[in-house]
Design an enzyme around this catalytic site. Sequence first.
Site, PDB file in Angstrom:
ATOM      1  N   ASN A 210      22.456  34.783  13.233  1.00 26.00           N
ATOM      2  CA  ASN A 210      23.698  35.370  12.712  1.00 26.00           C
ATOM      3  C   ASN A 210      24.741  35.407  13.823  1.00 26.00           C
ATOM      4  O   ASN A 210      24.477  34.997  14.951  1.00 26.00           O
ATOM      5  CB  ASN A 210      23.442  36.744  12.092  1.00 26.00           C
ATOM      6  CG  ASN A 210      22.911  37.733  13.102  1.00 26.00           C
ATOM      7  OD1 ASN A 210      23.593  38.080  14.053  1.00 26.00           O
ATOM      8  ND2 ASN A 210      21.677  38.173  12.903  1.00 26.00           N
ATOM      9  N   LYS A 289       9.302  19.090  13.288  1.00 26.58           N
ATOM     10  CA  LYS A 289      10.673  19.129  12.773  1.00 26.58           C
ATOM     11  C   LYS A 289      10.689  18.655  11.310  1.00 26.58           C
ATOM     12  O   LYS A 289      10.118  17.602  10.992  1.00 26.58           O
ATOM     13  CB  LYS A 289      11.542  18.211  13.641  1.00 26.58           C
ATOM     14  CG  LYS A 289      12.995  18.285  13.319  1.00 26.58           C
ATOM     15  CD  LYS A 289      13.793  17.359  14.221  1.00 26.58           C
ATOM     16  CE  LYS A 289      15.181  17.208  13.650  1.00 26.58           C
ATOM     17  NZ  LYS A 289      15.819  15.982  14.100  1.00 26.58           N
TER      18      LYS A 289
END
Length: 412
Positions: A210, A289
């Site tokens: 965030n 990934k």
Amino acid sequence: MKRLQGKNILLGVTGGIAAYKSAELTHRLRDAGAEVRVAMTRAATEFVTPLTFQALSGHPVHTQLLDENAEAGMGHIELARWADAVLIAPASADFIAKLAHGRADDLLSTLCLATRTPLAFAPAMNQAMWHDPATQANCGTLCQRGLLQFGPASGEQACGETGEGRMLEVPELITRLADCFEQGELQAVKVMITAGPTSEPIDPVRFIGNRSSGRMGFALAEAAREAGAAVTLISGPCHLATPERVQRIDVETAEQMHRAVFEQLPQCDIFIAAAAVADYRPLDLHAQKLKKDHANLSLALTRNPDILSDVAHAPNSPFVVGFAAETVNLEINAREKLVRKNLDMIAANLVGLHKNEKQDIGFNSEYNALQVFWAGGAASLELDRKSALARRLIQLITTHYQQHKNDEKNPA
Ligand code: PMT
């Protein structure tokens, strides 16, 4: 350094090459107006002679636990009572281990057990010894018991290696020691603050995060420190410098922050949760990934622990101050959190884009404005730099914390 004027300082010197700096330390402490008595371990006397410290302190040096002459002058228990503060500098890895285990098999360790005054230690050792888990655990134990750890610093070492483990320089040690005699309203109060975002990994390269910069929490840590508190700052990933004389613990995820907070909780009088903790984390951490094989991708999320609520509901919880980051209905939402999370106080800020505001506030801004709520009251801290706002909030928290302590002592 007025705060050291007339103070009785017991300087403990243990075996290490940094012992030579303690001769200068003795001299500077006396310059600052302190009365200094020196106790040395046997190993310390191999590095610097007691005569050096005797000449610099103006008093005989204490080296033996069972020394008839010394006990006839100022006995070891008397010496422990005489001190307004004890500083072990340098503190070797061996001596730190001894303190952590409560041993009392020489004069200095006995003095440390016998004293009731603030006890600080300045680690000094080779960087590998400093990073050894045993040394780290021993230092953690001492800090949890309320001892003050000064340093170490990082840099070139006497052994030729470079890294953490150097004793702090003399002026820094003097400043830190003087802080023990600060007169701020939060003197001897232990404050723990969470700050910054948390980062919840999705795969080895991606995470959920965030916009929190950590500024609000770091500013609060600095303000609490200025008010005399011993501050522990548990920080999510951010690039801010640690405020001076604040103990910082870095974490990444909400679960790590929860663990770090609960490890420090027994040593906490006031808890302030300024961190923007992720409410959810990916259910699965992908080892590799993720490939972009599909047009759409769904991530399953699971709830993180609520650190603030868990602290406030813990047995013997400290005075607890939460934050509320709201985009609408500031007071209603903040008061709901105050009650649901069992808080003593909540500081609410409007976050997101507010086109009518002259100044961007909240997340990742230098500025903020806070509405503070508690049962039966409220205060408005108008738009200001986070540093100034933090001082006002700490002042407000201090007033309510002291009231809370009085109420505990004198229940109605
Ligand atoms: O870091 P900056 O860029 O300076 O920005 C400051 C800030 C906007 C992040 C700060 O002022 C702020 O509002 N922090 C709280 C952000 C937040 O997560 O608010 P919330 O309303 O979602 O959470 C309420 C409270 O619960 C907060 O004290 C939060 O730290 C705590 N919480 C939330 C979730 C969780 N899992 N654990 C928690 O402890």
